[in-house]
Scaffold this active site. Structure first.
Site, mmCIF file in Angstrom:
data_model
loop_
_atom_site.group_PDB
_atom_site.id
_atom_site.type_symbol
_atom_site.label_atom_id
_atom_site.label_comp_id
_atom_site.label_asym_id
_atom_site.label_seq_id
_atom_site.Cartn_x
_atom_site.Cartn_y
_atom_site.Cartn_z
ATOM 1 N N HIS A 57 -2.067 -42.253 -24.867
ATOM 2 C CA HIS A 57 -1.585 -40.867 -24.752
ATOM 3 C C HIS A 57 -1.546 -40.207 -26.135
ATOM 4 O O HIS A 57 -1.920 -39.045 -26.288
ATOM 5 C CB HIS A 57 -0.171 -40.837 -24.148
ATOM 6 N N LYS B 192 5.773 -41.110 -8.328
ATOM 7 C CA LYS B 192 5.831 -42.535 -8.693
ATOM 8 C C LYS B 192 7.284 -42.966 -8.888
ATOM 9 O O LYS B 192 8.120 -42.151 -9.275
ATOM 10 C CB LYS B 192 5.085 -42.753 -10.010
HETATM 11 O O1 PNS Z 1 0.681 -39.357 -15.583
HETATM 12 P P1 PNS Z 1 0.429 -38.947 -14.159
HETATM 13 O O2 PNS Z 1 1.465 -39.561 -13.250
HETATM 14 O O3 PNS Z 1 -0.963 -39.226 -13.716
HETATM 15 O O4 PNS Z 1 0.648 -37.352 -14.134
HETATM 16 C C1 PNS Z 1 0.565 -36.629 -12.932
HETATM 17 C C2 PNS Z 1 1.235 -35.261 -13.076
HETATM 18 C C3 PNS Z 1 2.664 -35.430 -13.507
HETATM 19 C C4 PNS Z 1 0.489 -34.453 -14.124
HETATM 20 C C5 PNS Z 1 1.148 -34.552 -11.692
HETATM 21 O O5 PNS Z 1 1.662 -35.386 -10.708
HETATM 22 C C6 PNS Z 1 1.902 -33.229 -11.679
HETATM 23 O O6 PNS Z 1 1.419 -32.242 -12.206
HETATM 24 N N1 PNS Z 1 3.112 -33.222 -11.075
HETATM 25 C C7 PNS Z 1 3.938 -32.038 -10.976
HETATM 26 C C8 PNS Z 1 3.963 -31.499 -9.524
HETATM 27 C C9 PNS Z 1 2.667 -30.772 -9.214
HETATM 28 O O7 PNS Z 1 2.365 -29.726 -9.748
HETATM 29 N N2 PNS Z 1 1.891 -31.389 -8.318
HETATM 30 C C10 PNS Z 1 0.585 -30.898 -7.942
HETATM 31 C C11 PNS Z 1 -0.463 -31.393 -8.915
HETATM 32 S S1 PNS Z 1 -2.066 -31.148 -8.332
#
Ligand code: PNS
Length: 160
Positions: A18, A42
């Protein structure tokens, strides 16, 4: 087009992979918001506040080019509210591609003002993932070369 970029994720916990994406994104954008999803689908080892704190400690060397925030709700809503236009994500391998493109397209569907920029992971960290780090640390393996020092310490504490 909205100015400024954001690097979102669960960061449970932040890894050197990251940090590599953050460093390289700063070669493209003058500053970057690192946004930690507090309520992710998660089940996380670290709480939202712990993940924000670990990211802040791990990004100290970037100075004020980086701001670390926690957010809840839809990512695009947060970005529109904060006038941020570009999502930065790292791509490690083909396995990431489907999930990442799906998210990018969904976010673009939710707001056409927001686009996603992918950076290919550096080869030194392409095998590093938060979930593998947790698995190795839980079983007593050495993860110190793969995560920032505050994370290595926090993992030791969690699993001691
Ligand atoms: O590190 P990750 O778990 O792959 O990140 C995923 C993340 C946090 C970027 C995604 O789940 C997210 O944006 N969550 C916030 C809720 C949202 O907007 N969901 C729709 C995304 S298409």
């Amino acid at each position: 087009m909205l100015a400024n970029a954001l690097f979102p994720g669960s960061f449970d916990p932040v890894t050197n992979g990251h940090l590599d994406v953050i460093e390289r994104a700063l070669g493209v954008f003058p500053s970057l918001v690192v946004a930690i999803a507090k309520d992710t689908a998660k089940s996380c080892l670290f709480s939202g506040d712990e993940r924000v704190e670990l990211m802040r400690k791990s990004c100290e060397h970037f100075g004020d080019k980086i701001s670390v925030v926690g957010f809840s709700g839809l990512l695009v809503d947060y970005m529109l509210q904060e006038n941020l236009g570009t999502i930065v994500r790292g791509l490690r391998a083909v396995a990431d591609y489907e999930y990442e493109v799906q998210m990018a397209q969904m976010n673009r569907h939710l707001s056409e003002k927001i686009d996603t920029l992918f950076l290919a992971a550096g080869e030194r960290s392409s095998y590093v993932s938060s979930s593998l780090i947790k698995q190795v640390a839980r079983l007593g393996g050495d993860v110190s070369g793969m995560v920032p020092a505050p994370v290595a310490e926090a993992l030791k504490e969690k699993f001691s």
